[in-house]
Design a protein around this motif. Structure first.
Motif, mmCIF file in Angstrom:
data_model
loop_
_atom_site.group_PDB
_atom_site.id
_atom_site.type_symbol
_atom_site.label_atom_id
_atom_site.label_comp_id
_atom_site.label_asym_id
_atom_site.label_seq_id
_atom_site.Cartn_x
_atom_site.Cartn_y
_atom_site.Cartn_z
ATOM 1 N N LEU A 1 0.756 -1.323 -0.525
ATOM 2 C CA LEU A 1 0.041 -0.404 -0.322
ATOM 3 C C LEU A 1 1.156 1.264 -0.262
ATOM 4 O O LEU A 1 0.371 2.218 -0.343
ATOM 5 C CB LEU A 1 -1.144 0.242 1.226
ATOM 6 C CG LEU A 1 -2.192 1.272 1.605
ATOM 7 C CD1 LEU A 1 -2.745 0.642 -0.109
ATOM 8 C CD2 LEU A 1 -2.473 1.023 2.346
ATOM 9 N N ALA A 2 1.613 0.877 0.934
ATOM 10 C CA ALA A 2 2.743 2.728 0.906
ATOM 11 C C ALA A 2 3.643 2.785 -0.782
ATOM 12 O O ALA A 2 4.320 3.350 -0.894
ATOM 13 C CB ALA A 2 3.838 2.006 1.534
ATOM 14 N N ALA A 3 3.339 1.326 -1.596
ATOM 15 C CA ALA A 3 3.758 1.719 -3.180
ATOM 16 C C ALA A 3 3.137 2.528 -3.487
ATOM 17 O O ALA A 3 3.683 2.192 -5.450
ATOM 18 C CB ALA A 3 4.754 0.406 -3.438
ATOM 19 N N LYS A 4 1.438 2.507 -3.560
ATOM 20 C CA LYS A 4 1.022 2.126 -4.291
ATOM 21 C C LYS A 4 1.209 3.534 -5.472
ATOM 22 O O LYS A 4 0.486 3.345 -6.694
ATOM 23 C CB LYS A 4 -0.981 2.389 -3.519
ATOM 24 C CG LYS A 4 -1.801 3.298 -4.200
ATOM 25 C CD LYS A 4 -2.819 3.141 -3.856
ATOM 26 C CE LYS A 4 -4.732 3.896 -4.280
ATOM 27 N NZ LYS A 4 -5.077 4.007 -3.891
ATOM 28 N N ASP A 5 1.519 5.104 -5.061
ATOM 29 C CA ASP A 5 1.712 5.362 -5.874
ATOM 30 C C ASP A 5 3.251 5.812 -7.036
ATOM 31 O O ASP A 5 3.181 6.093 -8.008
ATOM 32 C CB ASP A 5 2.290 7.380 -5.594
ATOM 33 C CG ASP A 5 0.923 7.746 -4.840
ATOM 34 O OD1 ASP A 5 -0.317 7.442 -5.234
ATOM 35 O OD2 ASP A 5 1.038 8.375 -3.531
ATOM 36 N N ARG A 6 3.819 4.750 -7.091
ATOM 37 C CA ARG A 6 5.433 3.594 -7.571
ATOM 38 C C ARG A 6 4.690 3.086 -8.627
ATOM 39 O O ARG A 6 5.204 2.462 -9.109
ATOM 40 C CB ARG A 6 5.793 3.799 -6.495
ATOM 41 C CG ARG A 6 6.590 4.870 -5.904
ATOM 42 C CD ARG A 6 8.007 4.377 -5.066
ATOM 43 N NE ARG A 6 7.752 2.960 -4.426
ATOM 44 C CZ ARG A 6 7.721 3.137 -3.279
ATOM 45 N NH1 ARG A 6 7.770 4.148 -2.759
ATOM 46 N NH2 ARG A 6 7.885 2.015 -2.454
ATOM 47 N N ILE A 7 3.544 3.143 -8.511
ATOM 48 C CA ILE A 7 3.301 1.055 -9.563
ATOM 49 C C ILE A 7 2.149 1.982 -10.587
ATOM 50 O O ILE A 7 1.000 2.549 -10.161
ATOM 51 C CB ILE A 7 1.709 0.368 -7.908
ATOM 52 C CG1 ILE A 7 3.234 -0.347 -7.269
ATOM 53 C CG2 ILE A 7 1.421 -0.881 -8.850
ATOM 54 C CD1 ILE A 7 2.477 -0.958 -6.424
ATOM 55 N N ASP A 8 2.245 1.005 -11.114
ATOM 56 C CA ASP A 8 1.239 1.660 -12.044
ATOM 57 C C ASP A 8 -0.062 0.473 -11.982
ATOM 58 O O ASP A 8 0.278 -0.705 -12.386
ATOM 59 C CB ASP A 8 2.553 1.202 -13.796
ATOM 60 C CG ASP A 8 1.187 1.486 -14.909
ATOM 61 O OD1 ASP A 8 0.444 1.804 -14.583
ATOM 62 O OD2 ASP A 8 1.818 0.883 -16.283
ATOM 63 N N PRO A 9 -0.783 1.652 -12.613
ATOM 64 C CA PRO A 9 -2.101 0.728 -12.153
ATOM 65 C C PRO A 9 -2.788 -0.096 -12.888
ATOM 66 O O PRO A 9 -3.986 -0.245 -12.813
ATOM 67 C CB PRO A 9 -3.330 2.261 -11.543
ATOM 68 C CG PRO A 9 -2.690 3.227 -12.783
ATOM 69 C CD PRO A 9 -1.300 3.381 -12.522
ATOM 70 N N ASN A 10 -2.627 0.464 -14.026
ATOM 71 C CA ASN A 10 -3.410 -0.655 -15.436
ATOM 72 C C ASN A 10 -2.456 -1.901 -15.199
ATOM 73 O O ASN A 10 -2.365 -2.710 -16.187
ATOM 74 C CB ASN A 10 -2.960 0.006 -16.815
ATOM 75 C CG ASN A 10 -3.982 1.148 -16.462
ATOM 76 O OD1 ASN A 10 -4.974 1.217 -16.198
ATOM 77 N ND2 ASN A 10 -3.230 2.620 -17.279
ATOM 78 N N ALA A 11 -1.421 -2.221 -14.501
ATOM 79 C CA ALA A 11 -0.732 -3.664 -14.981
ATOM 80 C C ALA A 11 -1.220 -4.660 -14.145
ATOM 81 O O ALA A 11 -1.738 -4.695 -13.401
ATOM 82 C CB ALA A 11 1.087 -3.317 -13.756
ATOM 83 N N VAL A 12 -1.014 -5.240 -15.182
ATOM 84 C CA VAL A 12 -1.693 -7.038 -14.699
ATOM 85 C C VAL A 12 -1.446 -7.543 -13.100
ATOM 86 O O VAL A 12 -0.035 -7.979 -13.573
ATOM 87 C CB VAL A 12 -2.108 -7.128 -16.473
ATOM 88 C CG1 VAL A 12 -2.636 -9.235 -15.679
ATOM 89 C CG2 VAL A 12 -2.113 -7.028 -17.178
ATOM 90 N N MET A 13 -2.279 -7.837 -12.717
ATOM 91 C CA MET A 13 -1.335 -9.169 -11.203
ATOM 92 C C MET A 13 -1.906 -10.444 -11.932
ATOM 93 O O MET A 13 -1.285 -10.601 -11.942
ATOM 94 C CB MET A 13 -2.686 -8.573 -10.270
ATOM 95 C CG MET A 13 -2.358 -7.165 -9.861
ATOM 96 S SD MET A 13 -2.986 -6.980 -8.071
ATOM 97 C CE MET A 13 -1.985 -8.110 -7.255
ATOM 98 N N ASN A 14 -2.983 -10.489 -11.953
ATOM 99 C CA ASN A 14 -3.270 -11.936 -12.174
ATOM 100 C C ASN A 14 -4.073 -12.097 -13.614
ATOM 101 O O ASN A 14 -4.975 -11.138 -14.368
ATOM 102 C CB ASN A 14 -3.951 -12.789 -11.231
ATOM 103 C CG ASN A 14 -3.726 -12.487 -9.958
ATOM 104 O OD1 ASN A 14 -2.716 -12.755 -9.465
ATOM 105 N ND2 ASN A 14 -4.725 -11.976 -8.612
#
Length: 205
Positions: free
Chosen positions: A105-118
């Protein structure tokens, strides 16, 4: 050193070790061994009847299965083919079972929200398949099997393409976590992953 340890957990295990080993031996001799022999006989009978028209049950040997990346529209279990980090944030309530790990959660702003998880795949898997690599038609590793949908649990008895869905965590999600959450660029480099660092979400606005 183990016997002399004052660690409470080690002392607990030492106290039950003899009984636990005796129970395990009894289980292996009276349950597992006869079941294994019966399974071998059943497998031989199936092969005698069906030959190579059906693939053998998983018996500890290497097994390959295949399927398509696709969701399912079964009533009561409608799921998409892909989930993203954006979907994770949308479902994060801060309480079980939707509380996100603090470091993630702390890294939320560094993560591309469109990156596919599963991704959901119509492959034939069952308990024990977790950790198996998912490989595409080009021979590239695209993820790892780690779960399945609820209706897939009946896969122990029969495979149904309409409802069976394995859940695969993508290599993109793993790379994102290593890079943007844990800062393990050295491991990414060792894996030979071409993964340029994503720009922070604030920079894309």
């Amino acid at each position: 050193a183990v016997q002399a340890s004052t660690d409470p957990l080690i002392q607990y295990v030492l106290a039950i070790d003899a009984d636990a080993r005796a129970v395990r031996t009894q289980w292996d001799n009276t349950v597992k061994a006869p079941t294994d022999r019966a399974s071998e006989q059943l497998a031989a009978a199936r092969f005698a009847v069906f030959g190579d028209a059906v693939y053998p049950d998983a018996t500890g040997t290497l097994r390959l299965t295949y399927g398509r990346v696709e969701g399912t529209d079964v009533p009561g279990q409608r799921i998409p083919a892909f989930t993203t980090f954006a979907g994770l944030w949308d479902r994060a309530t801060g309480a079980e079972p939707f509380n996100v790990a603090p470091k993630l959660l702390a890294a939320k702003d560094r993560i591309d929200p469109n990156a596919v998880m599963n991704m959901a795949v119509s492959s034939d898997t069952i308990g024990g398949s977790s950790g198996s690599p998912a490989v595409n038609a080009k021979g590239e590793i695209i993820g790892a099997n780690f779960d399945s949908t609820v209706l897939t649990q009946r896969n122990a008895y029969g495979y149904d393409r309409n409802v069976n869905r394995s859940v695969i965590v993508t290599t993109q999600a793993v790379t994102t976590a290593l890079r943007d959450v844990y800062g393990m660029d050295h491991l990414i480099a060792e894996l030979g992953v071409d993964a340029p660092k994503a720009a922070p979400r604030r920079a894309r606005r």
